[in-house]
Scaffold this motif. Structure first.
Motif, mmCIF file in Angstrom:
data_model
loop_
_atom_site.group_PDB
_atom_site.id
_atom_site.type_symbol
_atom_site.label_atom_id
_atom_site.label_comp_id
_atom_site.label_asym_id
_atom_site.label_seq_id
_atom_site.Cartn_x
_atom_site.Cartn_y
_atom_site.Cartn_z
ATOM 1 N N ALA A 1 7.529 -12.593 -7.491
ATOM 2 C CA ALA A 1 7.405 -13.888 -8.149
ATOM 3 C C ALA A 1 8.648 -14.745 -8.008
ATOM 4 O O ALA A 1 8.696 -15.841 -8.567
ATOM 5 N N LYS B 1 4.030 -14.288 -16.913
ATOM 6 C CA LYS B 1 3.932 -15.380 -15.930
ATOM 7 C C LYS B 1 4.014 -16.733 -16.636
ATOM 8 O O LYS B 1 4.727 -17.642 -16.170
ATOM 9 N N ILE C 1 7.581 -17.760 -15.300
ATOM 10 C CA ILE C 1 7.287 -18.291 -13.971
ATOM 11 C C ILE C 1 6.755 -19.722 -14.049
ATOM 12 O O ILE C 1 7.141 -20.581 -13.264
#
Length: 240
Positions: A106, A218, A222
């Motif tokens: 990622a 996430k 992210i």
């Protein structure tokens, strides 16, 4: 469009080196074109710019992650204070890692769109070492003048700071630039399903916990970033 293997750093077919930087620094060709133009403009104002890190593959990111998870490398909170890894729960440890280091698969550095920049002149004599810490880019730091210039002009060349402000996920990183158009496309391709498959086939420490919590991780580490329009031209950095 990047393939899944390119997107997650498992291959390097999408990146190249360039004579303007060390051979180990690799980026997508279009990103290098924009960087060269930006470096030339900075030089015209009496500044210097160099790249500390560009493309980073999955294996390298996994090594960073596993060293931090095992205690072989230190963990810090968002304020840069050292943590005692032995007192942390599994979740706390993973959150501490992700505050400063991306989950393998990622990392934005996998995409060849992102680069860590610095002013090389204060480090040329070898008497001080670049650490990529906020103090180097704050007032009085060796990269402060460059940081001010980039805050005003990086967008002119298609770059922005995804970690300009701490928003509860990744700590503020005034050295980290993204090439907007290509990075946005890559980010959209990086789904929970893609990450789960790649992580499931890896040797990432704590991967069962990571996969179980992947949607939340996430979303926080992210997806929660500053976009290209956030605080453009604002010299204020919010570190946490």
């Amino acid at each position: 469009m990047l393939s899944v293997a390119e997107l997650t750093g498992q291959v390097d077919s999408h990146v190249v080196s360039d004579p303007c930087c060390r051979p180990t620094v690799r980026l997508q060709p279009a990103v290098y074109g924009a960087y060269r133009a930006m470096a030339a403009a900075a030089q015209e104002t009496g500044l210097a710019i160099d790249i500390a890190s560009g493309f980073r593959n999955f294996s390298r990111q996994q090594s960073i992650w596993n060293r931090k998870f095992s205690g072989a490398a230190p963990l810090y909170n968002v304020h840069g204070q050292l943590l005692d890894a032995d007192t942390l729960t599994m979740g706390d440890k993973i959150e501490a890692i992700m505050t400063w280091s991306a989950l393998p698969g990622a990392s934005r550095h996998h995409w060849g769109t992102d680069l860590d920049v610095f002013d090389p002149r204060p480090f040329a004599a070898g008497t001080r070492q670049l650490e990529l810490i906020p103090a180097e880019y704050e007032e009085g730091g060796p990269c402060h003048s460059l940081a001010l210039w980039l805050s005003q002009h990086a967008a002119d060349f298609g770059f922005y700071f995804p970690y300009r402000q701490y928003r509860g996920g990744v700590a503020a990183e005034p050295w980290h630039l993204s090439y907007g158009s290509l990075a946005t496309d890559a980010h959209q391709l990086l789904t929970v399903e893609v990450l789960a498959e790649v992580i499931g086939q890896s040797e990432i420490a704590g991967k069962d916990y990571v996969i179980a919590c992947l949607p939340e991780l996430k979303a926080r580490y992210i997806d929660t970033i500053c976009d290209a329009a956030d605080a453009h031209g604002d010299d204020t950095w919010i570190f946490g």
